[in-house]
Design a protein around this motif. Structure first.
Motif, mmCIF file in Angstrom:
data_model
loop_
_atom_site.group_PDB
_atom_site.id
_atom_site.type_symbol
_atom_site.label_atom_id
_atom_site.label_comp_id
_atom_site.label_asym_id
_atom_site.label_seq_id
_atom_site.Cartn_x
_atom_site.Cartn_y
_atom_site.Cartn_z
ATOM 1 N N PRO A 20 41.388 34.327 25.155
ATOM 2 C CA PRO A 20 40.875 34.659 26.484
ATOM 3 C C PRO A 20 39.400 35.081 26.442
ATOM 4 O O PRO A 20 38.957 35.713 25.491
ATOM 5 N N VAL A 21 38.677 34.704 27.494
ATOM 6 C CA VAL A 21 37.261 35.035 27.618
ATOM 7 C C VAL A 21 37.135 36.556 27.734
ATOM 8 O O VAL A 21 37.805 37.181 28.561
ATOM 9 N N SER A 22 36.280 37.130 26.910
ATOM 10 C CA SER A 22 36.085 38.582 26.909
ATOM 11 C C SER A 22 34.671 38.939 27.355
ATOM 12 O O SER A 22 33.770 38.082 27.368
ATOM 13 N N VAL A 89 34.635 31.226 35.931
ATOM 14 C CA VAL A 89 35.510 31.674 34.842
ATOM 15 C C VAL A 89 35.431 33.194 34.806
ATOM 16 O O VAL A 89 34.341 33.770 34.791
ATOM 17 N N PHE A 90 36.597 33.829 34.786
ATOM 18 C CA PHE A 90 36.691 35.283 34.812
ATOM 19 C C PHE A 90 37.164 35.821 33.471
ATOM 20 O O PHE A 90 37.732 35.089 32.658
ATOM 21 N N LEU A 91 36.947 37.110 33.277
ATOM 22 C CA LEU A 91 37.452 37.761 32.077
ATOM 23 C C LEU A 91 38.953 37.508 31.959
ATOM 24 O O LEU A 91 39.684 37.570 32.953
ATOM 25 N N GLY A 92 39.401 37.197 30.762
ATOM 26 C CA GLY A 92 40.820 36.949 30.521
ATOM 27 C C GLY A 92 41.243 35.505 30.660
ATOM 28 O O GLY A 92 42.345 35.143 30.247
ATOM 29 N N ASP A 93 40.388 34.667 31.259
ATOM 30 C CA ASP A 93 40.745 33.247 31.392
ATOM 31 C C ASP A 93 40.848 32.598 30.019
ATOM 32 O O ASP A 93 40.069 32.893 29.108
ATOM 33 N N ILE A 94 41.796 31.717 29.888
ATOM 34 C CA ILE A 94 41.944 30.889 28.690
ATOM 35 C C ILE A 94 41.505 29.489 29.079
ATOM 36 O O ILE A 94 41.959 28.952 30.090
ATOM 37 N N SER A 120 39.381 23.275 31.640
ATOM 38 C CA SER A 120 40.307 23.872 32.610
ATOM 39 C C SER A 120 40.513 25.333 32.259
ATOM 40 O O SER A 120 40.677 25.692 31.087
ATOM 41 N N GLY A 121 40.504 26.155 33.300
ATOM 42 C CA GLY A 121 40.757 27.580 33.140
ATOM 43 C C GLY A 121 42.165 27.907 33.565
ATOM 44 O O GLY A 121 43.005 27.024 33.773
ATOM 45 N N THR A 122 42.409 29.169 33.740
ATOM 46 C CA THR A 122 43.727 29.661 34.102
ATOM 47 C C THR A 122 44.222 29.056 35.415
ATOM 48 O O THR A 122 45.411 28.797 35.572
ATOM 49 N N LYS A 123 43.293 28.763 36.351
ATOM 50 C CA LYS A 123 43.691 28.255 37.671
ATOM 51 C C LYS A 123 43.278 26.812 37.926
ATOM 52 O O LYS A 123 43.315 26.353 39.051
ATOM 53 N N GLY A 124 42.855 26.081 36.891
ATOM 54 C CA GLY A 124 42.469 24.684 37.079
ATOM 55 C C GLY A 124 41.097 24.396 36.514
ATOM 56 O O GLY A 124 40.514 25.225 35.812
ATOM 57 N N PRO A 125 40.545 23.209 36.844
ATOM 58 C CA PRO A 125 39.245 22.812 36.286
ATOM 59 C C PRO A 125 38.127 23.785 36.667
ATOM 60 O O PRO A 125 38.038 24.242 37.802
ATOM 61 N N VAL A 126 37.275 24.094 35.679
ATOM 62 C CA VAL A 126 36.106 24.940 35.920
ATOM 63 C C VAL A 126 34.814 24.166 35.668
ATOM 64 O O VAL A 126 33.773 24.481 36.244
#
Length: 138
Positions: A20-22, A89-94, A120-126
């Motif tokens: 996950p993005v930190s 992209v937010f903190l915690g996104d994979i 792709s992030g946690t909720k779809g393409p970034v």
């Protein structure tokens, strides 16, 4: 120089998972690239921006995608690379990084593959994008 990769139209080379993005990832990238926009590190500023939390800079995801392309195909074989930022992209996104071989054609005496790229992030393409790379003919 590495030998060009052997690929076929429709092939999906191995994807890469990042995260996950930190906050540390974001601060390291900010330091390396000089992007100190408070959206990337200041929660109080972010509250006034309309975002629900600190966001990673788009160039960070673009860099991860460029790294994937160069690792799979060899930087010496990359002829073009472009991206479009489509979501934060937010903190915690994979992040899942990859692409598909869209076409292969002969250009300037080289066999070149055009790739459709996506992070792709946690909720779809970034990030979406494209690249052209030299490949081996099969």
């Amino acid at each position: 120089m590495r030998i060009p990769a052997k690929v076929r139209v429709g092939e999906v080379p191995d994807t890469r998972v990042v995260g996950p993005v930190s906050q540390t990832d974001i601060v390291r990238f900010a330091g390396a690239g000089g992007d100190f926009n408070p959206l990337h590190h200041d929660p109080e500023f972010v509250e006034t921006s309309g975002f629900p939390g600190v966001i990673a800079m788009g160039q960070m995801q673009a860099g991860v995608l460029a790294g994937w392309v160069s690792d799979i195909f060899g930087v010496e074989h990359v002829r073009s690379f472009g991206v479009r930022f489509v979501a934060p992209v937010f903190l915690g996104d994979i992040l899942t990084v990859g692409g598909t071989v869209a076409t292969i054609a002969e250009t300037d005496g080289e066999s070149r593959a055009n790739l459709d790229l996506v992070v792709s992030g946690t909720k779809g393409p970034v990030v979406t994008g494209s690249a052209t790379v030299v490949v081996a003919t099969t």
